[in-house]
Each structure stands twice: as C-alpha cells, then as structure tokens.
Write a protein that holds these residues in place. Structure first.
Motif, PDB file in Angstrom:
ATOM      1  N   GLU A  20       0.823  -1.206   0.000  1.00 12.34           N
ATOM      2  CA  GLU A  20       0.000   0.000   0.000  1.00 12.34           C
ATOM      3  C   GLU A  20       0.862   1.262   0.000  1.00 12.34           C
ATOM      4  OE1 GLU A  20      -3.020  -0.078   3.070  1.00 12.34           O
ATOM      5  OE2 GLU A  20      -3.417  -2.205   2.664  1.00 12.34           O
ATOM      6  N   LEU A  21       1.951   1.254   0.768  1.00 14.55           N
ATOM      7  CA  LEU A  21       2.847   2.408   0.784  1.00 14.55           C
ATOM      8  C   LEU A  21       3.462   2.635  -0.598  1.00 14.55           C
ATOM      9  CD1 LEU A  21       4.628   1.892   4.223  1.00 14.55           C
ATOM     10  CD2 LEU A  21       3.026   3.727   3.626  1.00 14.55           C
ATOM     11  N   SER A  23       2.090   1.782  -3.415  1.00 14.31           N
ATOM     12  CA  SER A  23       1.031   2.289  -4.295  1.00 14.31           C
ATOM     13  C   SER A  23       0.734   3.764  -4.021  1.00 14.31           C
ATOM     14  CB  SER A  23      -0.239   1.448  -4.151  1.00 14.31           C
ATOM     15  OG  SER A  23      -0.860   1.690  -2.915  1.00 14.31           O
ATOM     16  N   GLU A  24       1.099   4.243  -2.837  1.00 14.93           N
ATOM     17  CA  GLU A  24       0.940   5.663  -2.490  1.00 14.93           C
ATOM     18  C   GLU A  24       2.120   6.501  -2.976  1.00 14.93           C
ATOM     19  OE1 GLU A  24      -1.411   7.475  -0.937  1.00 14.93           O
ATOM     20  OE2 GLU A  24      -2.805   5.902  -0.352  1.00 14.93           O
ATOM     21  N   GLY A  25       3.079   5.866  -3.652  1.00 15.28           N
ATOM     22  CA  GLY A  25       4.189   6.615  -4.231  1.00 15.28           C
ATOM     23  C   GLY A  25       5.503   6.529  -3.482  1.00 15.28           C
ATOM     24  N   GLN A 143       4.913  13.396   2.257  1.00 20.39           N
ATOM     25  CA  GLN A 143       4.416  12.017   2.240  1.00 20.39           C
ATOM     26  C   GLN A 143       3.754  11.617   3.556  1.00 20.39           C
ATOM     27  OE1 GLN A 143       8.219  10.212   1.280  1.00 20.39           O
ATOM     28  NE2 GLN A 143       7.494   9.753  -0.797  1.00 20.39           N
ATOM     29  N   SER A 145       0.933  12.508   4.997  1.00 21.91           N
ATOM     30  CA  SER A 145      -0.502  12.190   4.939  1.00 21.91           C
ATOM     31  C   SER A 145      -0.732  10.820   4.308  1.00 21.91           C
ATOM     32  CB  SER A 145      -1.272  13.265   4.180  1.00 21.91           C
ATOM     33  OG  SER A 145      -0.804  13.363   2.847  1.00 21.91           O
ATOM     34  N   ALA A 146       0.053  10.455   3.300  1.00 16.23           N
ATOM     35  CA  ALA A 146      -0.072   9.132   2.678  1.00 16.23           C
ATOM     36  C   ALA A 146       0.274   8.042   3.682  1.00 16.23           C
ATOM     37  CB  ALA A 146       0.831   9.037   1.453  1.00 16.23           C
ATOM     38  N   ARG A 149      -2.635   7.668   6.108  1.00 10.46           N
ATOM     39  CA  ARG A 149      -3.785   6.978   5.493  1.00 10.46           C
ATOM     40  C   ARG A 149      -3.584   5.467   5.515  1.00 10.46           C
ATOM     41  NH1 ARG A 149      -3.521  11.086   1.672  1.00 10.46           N
ATOM     42  NH2 ARG A 149      -2.378   9.761   0.212  1.00 10.46           N
ATOM     43  N   VAL A 150      -2.371   5.029   5.146  1.00 12.63           N
ATOM     44  CA  VAL A 150      -2.097   3.592   5.100  1.00 12.63           C
ATOM     45  C   VAL A 150      -2.108   3.004   6.499  1.00 12.63           C
ATOM     46  CG1 VAL A 150      -0.346   1.866   4.539  1.00 12.63           C
ATOM     47  CG2 VAL A 150      -0.827   3.710   2.922  1.00 12.63           C
TER      48      VAL A 150
END
Length: 185
Positions: A20-21, A23-25, A143, A145-146, A149-150
C-alpha cells in the motif's frame, strides 16, 4: 527525511502495508523491515529486509575506533616529538607506529560494533527477541498524509516513535541505481 517506526507480529500484514505504501508513491528504499526472521521476510513479495550488516553497529563502531585511532596516532607522534627520539632514529618508525595504531583501533572498533545491535534499534531489542518485527519508513514532509492513510487502515500496527531517516540523496541514488540496472539489456 523523518523515519517512522511501527511494530507488528504479522509479516503478512507488513507485506500488505508495504504494498500500500508503494502504491501511495513511496519507493522500496524508503521502507524496510527489521526482523530476526530473515527467511520469513524474504518469502514475502513486497517486504524489503534490512541488510545484515546494517543490523549491527559496525559503521558506528568503526567510526568510533577511527577517532580513538587518530588520538592514539597523535599521542605516538607527540611522545616522539617531546622525547626528541626522531632526531637520533628518524621519524619513519614513529610514523609507521602511528599508522598501525590508527589502523588497529579502527579495526577493533569495527569488531566491537559487529557484536552490538545497531544503536537506532536497541530500543526495540525486547520486541525483536519476542519475535515481533519493526517496520520503518523514511518519508518527506509531503508524504506524511499518505503514510497516515495507510497506517490508519491497519489498526494492529503499533506506532513506535520517530527518528532521523536516511538522507534524501541516498534514497534518490538508490532509486536511480535500480532504474539503471533494470534498463540494462
């Protein structure tokens, strides 16, 4: 960069978190797992294990040994200069002894360091010995906030603090090296 630490006892969940991390960039060089179960980490597709040498305090021990070695070398040269012996024997044996003292202390520092857990991870020593795994993520300010979220989607992941992360230029160099290697025919 800032490093965020999380503790989990489930490698499968950490594998999902890392996917997931990514995929968040976030890049693989930003995400690592410290675990005593190296085989378990390697069997998961997304998990990026820490290099074995980085789990130990070799670099720090070597640096400390080098500092002590510089002091020992300076002491040898100072004693030689104060006693005036180089005027009768020449400076060559004293310079050689100073070089040997520097090298020996540096080497010994590395040997002491290889026996110790890395100083950044000593606070997790009990958890790691208990079979838990430490996920650490180096992030830029943009990064954060990403990451939140994860992490919010994985309530069993326990936040374990922050620290200074790998410099951004190192992560950029690792990313570019990976791109270069994958572009080779």
């Amino acid at each position: 960069m800032e490093r965020h630490y999380f503790i989990s006892d489930d490698l499968d969940e950490l594998d999902r978190v890392e996917a997931e991390l990514e995929s968040e960039g976030m890049d693989k060089p930003q995400i690592h797992v410290y675990s005593e179960d190296d085989t378990g980490v390697e069997t998961h597709e997304h998990l990026h294990n820490m290099e074995a040498v980085l789990k130990k305090d070799v670099v720090y021990g070597t640096e400390l040994g080098a500092v002590i070695g510089v002091a020992a070398a300076a002491l040898v040269l100072l004693v030689a200069w104060v006693t005036g012996l180089p005027e009768t024997v020449t400076w060559i044996p004293f310079v050689f002894l100073a070089i040997v003292a520097l090298g020996f202390c540096t080497w010994e520092g590395g040997l002491f360091g290889i026996q110790e857990m890395h100083h950044d991870f000593k606070r997790f020593q009990d958890e790691i010995k208990a079979g838990k795994h430490v996920l650490f993520v180096d992030i830029d300010a943009n990064q954060a906030s990403a990451l939140q979220r994860v992490i919010a989607r994985h309530p069993s992941l326990r936040a374990a603090g922050t620290g200074s992360g790998t410099p951004a230029f190192v992560i950029t160099a690792q990313r570019k090296w990976k791109e270069f290697v994958h572009s080779m025919p």
